[in-house]
Design a protein around this motif. Structure first.
Motif, PDB file in Angstrom:
ATOM      1  N   UNK A  68       6.694 -14.510 -20.695  1.00  0.00           N
ATOM      2  CA  UNK A  68       6.224 -14.140 -19.666  1.00  0.00           C
ATOM      3  C   UNK A  68       5.078 -13.125 -19.364  1.00  0.00           C
ATOM      4  N   UNK A  69       4.562 -12.692 -18.412  1.00  0.00           N
ATOM      5  CA  UNK A  69       3.459 -11.510 -18.488  1.00  0.00           C
ATOM      6  C   UNK A  69       4.065 -10.251 -18.395  1.00  0.00           C
ATOM      7  N   UNK A  70       3.346  -9.244 -18.678  1.00  0.00           N
ATOM      8  CA  UNK A  70       3.812  -7.891 -18.407  1.00  0.00           C
ATOM      9  C   UNK A  70       3.740  -7.237 -17.391  1.00  0.00           C
ATOM     10  N   UNK A  71       4.394  -6.170 -16.908  1.00  0.00           N
ATOM     11  CA  UNK A  71       4.333  -5.625 -15.668  1.00  0.00           C
ATOM     12  C   UNK A  71       2.970  -5.072 -15.678  1.00  0.00           C
ATOM     13  N   UNK A  72       2.370  -4.709 -14.494  1.00  0.00           N
ATOM     14  CA  UNK A  72       1.233  -4.203 -14.640  1.00  0.00           C
ATOM     15  C   UNK A  72       1.088  -2.721 -14.898  1.00  0.00           C
ATOM     16  N   UNK A  73       0.140  -2.397 -15.639  1.00  0.00           N
ATOM     17  CA  UNK A  73      -0.161  -1.014 -16.012  1.00  0.00           C
ATOM     18  C   UNK A  73      -1.379  -0.443 -14.934  1.00  0.00           C
ATOM     19  N   UNK A  74      -0.973  -0.151 -13.762  1.00  0.00           N
ATOM     20  CA  UNK A  74      -1.942   0.374 -12.925  1.00  0.00           C
ATOM     21  C   UNK A  74      -2.802   1.652 -13.197  1.00  0.00           C
ATOM     22  N   UNK A  75      -2.083   2.354 -13.813  1.00  0.00           N
ATOM     23  CA  UNK A  75      -2.872   3.482 -14.386  1.00  0.00           C
ATOM     24  C   UNK A  75      -4.169   3.099 -15.381  1.00  0.00           C
ATOM     25  N   UNK A  76      -3.856   2.291 -16.199  1.00  0.00           N
ATOM     26  CA  UNK A  76      -4.929   1.929 -17.248  1.00  0.00           C
ATOM     27  C   UNK A  76      -5.917   1.035 -16.356  1.00  0.00           C
ATOM     28  N   UNK A  77      -5.375   0.067 -15.792  1.00  0.00           N
ATOM     29  CA  UNK A  77      -6.032  -0.940 -15.044  1.00  0.00           C
ATOM     30  C   UNK A  77      -5.816  -1.083 -13.579  1.00  0.00           C
ATOM     31  N   UNK A  78      -6.112  -0.428 -12.640  1.00  0.00           N
ATOM     32  CA  UNK A  78      -6.169  -0.349 -11.412  1.00  0.00           C
ATOM     33  C   UNK A  78      -6.072  -1.588 -10.593  1.00  0.00           C
ATOM     34  N   UNK A  79      -7.047  -2.477 -11.127  1.00  0.00           N
ATOM     35  CA  UNK A  79      -6.962  -3.835 -10.605  1.00  0.00           C
ATOM     36  C   UNK A  79      -5.923  -4.689 -10.496  1.00  0.00           C
ATOM     37  N   UNK A  80      -4.770  -4.184 -11.491  1.00  0.00           N
ATOM     38  CA  UNK A  80      -3.512  -4.961 -11.709  1.00  0.00           C
ATOM     39  C   UNK A  80      -2.440  -4.353 -10.713  1.00  0.00           C
ATOM     40  N   UNK A  81      -2.814  -3.291  -9.962  1.00  0.00           N
ATOM     41  CA  UNK A  81      -1.804  -2.599  -9.236  1.00  0.00           C
ATOM     42  C   UNK A  81      -1.075  -3.849  -8.397  1.00  0.00           C
ATOM     43  N   UNK A 102      -4.346 -11.814 -15.412  1.00  0.00           N
ATOM     44  CA  UNK A 102      -4.285 -10.321 -14.894  1.00  0.00           C
ATOM     45  C   UNK A 102      -5.782  -9.839 -15.436  1.00  0.00           C
ATOM     46  N   UNK A 103      -6.062  -8.548 -14.962  1.00  0.00           N
ATOM     47  CA  UNK A 103      -7.269  -7.789 -15.281  1.00  0.00           C
ATOM     48  C   UNK A 103      -7.049  -7.227 -16.731  1.00  0.00           C
ATOM     49  N   UNK A 104      -5.824  -6.782 -17.131  1.00  0.00           N
ATOM     50  CA  UNK A 104      -5.381  -6.250 -18.405  1.00  0.00           C
ATOM     51  C   UNK A 104      -5.337  -7.102 -19.226  1.00  0.00           C
ATOM     52  N   UNK A 105      -4.707  -8.275 -19.260  1.00  0.00           N
ATOM     53  CA  UNK A 105      -4.526  -9.412 -20.328  1.00  0.00           C
ATOM     54  C   UNK A 105      -6.097  -9.982 -20.580  1.00  0.00           C
ATOM     55  N   UNK A 106      -6.778 -10.160 -19.444  1.00  0.00           N
ATOM     56  CA  UNK A 106      -8.187 -10.638 -19.876  1.00  0.00           C
ATOM     57  C   UNK A 106      -9.114  -9.535 -20.442  1.00  0.00           C
ATOM     58  N   UNK A 107      -9.033  -8.552 -20.113  1.00  0.00           N
ATOM     59  CA  UNK A 107      -9.864  -7.360 -20.699  1.00  0.00           C
ATOM     60  C   UNK A 107      -9.398  -7.399 -22.270  1.00  0.00           C
ATOM     61  N   UNK A 108      -8.186  -7.301 -22.437  1.00  0.00           N
ATOM     62  CA  UNK A 108      -7.613  -7.299 -23.901  1.00  0.00           C
ATOM     63  C   UNK A 108      -8.329  -8.281 -24.786  1.00  0.00           C
ATOM     64  N   UNK A 109      -8.278  -9.406 -24.227  1.00  0.00           N
ATOM     65  CA  UNK A 109      -8.854 -10.491 -24.945  1.00  0.00           C
ATOM     66  C   UNK A 109      -9.963 -10.441 -25.121  1.00  0.00           C
ATOM     67  N   UNK A 110     -10.941 -10.121 -23.908  1.00  0.00           N
ATOM     68  CA  UNK A 110     -12.424  -9.919 -24.214  1.00  0.00           C
ATOM     69  C   UNK A 110     -12.758  -9.038 -25.348  1.00  0.00           C
ATOM     70  N   UNK A 111     -12.295  -7.890 -25.198  1.00  0.00           N
ATOM     71  CA  UNK A 111     -12.468  -6.767 -26.133  1.00  0.00           C
ATOM     72  C   UNK A 111     -12.513  -7.135 -27.514  1.00  0.00           C
ATOM     73  N   UNK A 112     -11.319  -8.044 -27.919  1.00  0.00           N
ATOM     74  CA  UNK A 112     -10.921  -8.309 -29.094  1.00  0.00           C
ATOM     75  C   UNK A 112     -11.575  -9.527 -29.760  1.00  0.00           C
ATOM     76  N   UNK A 113     -11.785 -10.600 -28.633  1.00  0.00           N
ATOM     77  CA  UNK A 113     -12.241 -11.628 -29.147  1.00  0.00           C
ATOM     78  C   UNK A 113     -13.951 -11.932 -28.852  1.00  0.00           C
ATOM     79  N   UNK A 114     -14.420 -11.765 -28.048  1.00  0.00           N
ATOM     80  CA  UNK A 114     -15.680 -11.821 -27.657  1.00  0.00           C
ATOM     81  C   UNK A 114     -16.589 -11.521 -28.799  1.00  0.00           C
TER      82      UNK A 114
END
Length: 235
Positions: A105-118, A177-189
């Motif tokens: 499943x998906x991770x709980x939101x890390x709102x401190x790091x990714x406010x958009x996932x709050x 989620x923002x965080x999951x999308x960001x992590x993928x972009x940073x590492x794959x793009x």
């Protein structure tokens, strides 16, 4: 004919239970939860987005764009099964398909790091957690489970930085989620070959996911045209 049949089977159309994808993911998940509905389909993409996976994969093969293929967030594996089926149909014996998911499943939101996932609640939806064993079985069902299918189990922030990927021709992101999308972009793009395709499943459906794409494009001055697939998917 083979790929047409794969498309129909993966979406459930061959069994009279096609997921059209027109209701939106939240609507489909709500139906799963409220009615205990267990579709035969191995994907929630619907025909348009699954056809886009096929088209992008065929295009990079025809154009000779180098690199492997990956999806981040696979549910039952349908999109990656289609990628592998295209490689089989074109007798490509060099590329690998990476299947990246927590399979929990998906991770709980890390709102401190990714406010958009709050306040994000995707981690509470049990139906989004599909085990590695089930996804492997789905590949095997189509005769497509081999050593060129590579499973990356875990959160994207942990698995993608160390993934054994030199280059990519197709990268499909479905992180919700923002965080999951960001992590993928940073590492794959940065590994995406010139002429390759980046696909984002939930650009239209998840505000946080769309914001991650826009933030990354702005940070790296990316100006390539965003093409629409359907109401939510883009590439």
């Amino acid at each position: 004919m083979y790929l047409d049949l794969m498309e129909r089977s993966l979406t459930g159309a061959a069994h009279g239970m096609e997921e059209t994808g027109e209701r939106g993911r939240n609507g489909r998940v709500a139906k799963l939860v409220s009615e205990g509905y267990k579709p035969i389909s191995q994907t929630m993409l619907g025909r348009k987005r699954l056809r886009n996976v096929r088209w992008c994969t065929e295009r990079v093969l025809k154009d000779g764009v180098p690199g492997d293929l990956i999806e981040t967030g696979v549910w039952r594996g349908g999109a990656t099964i289609m990628m592998r089926a295209v490689l089989k149909a074109y007798e490509d014996r060099t590329r690998q398909v990476f299947v990246a998911d927590s399979f929990e499943g998906l991770p709980p939101p890390d709102a401190d790091r990714y406010p958009a996932d709050a306040g994000d609640r995707h981690h509470l939806i049990d139906e989004l957690a599909v085990s590695l064993e089930e996804v492997r079985a789905n590949f095997e069902r189509y005769g497509l489970l081999d050593d060129r299918v590579r499973f990356l189990k875990g959160w994207f922030a942990d698995t993608l930085p160390e993934a054994p990927i030199d280059s990519l021709s197709v990268a499909r992101l479905d992180g919700d989620m923002y965080g999951s999308t960001w992590d993928a972009l940073v590492n794959l793009y940065p590994k995406l070959s010139v002429g390759g395709y980046l696909i984002v499943d939930d650009y239209g459906a998840v505000k946080g996911g769309r914001q991650a794409v826009e933030d990354y494009r702005e940070e790296h001055a990316i100006t390539e045209q965003i093409e629409t697939i359907d109401w939510t998917g883009v590439y």
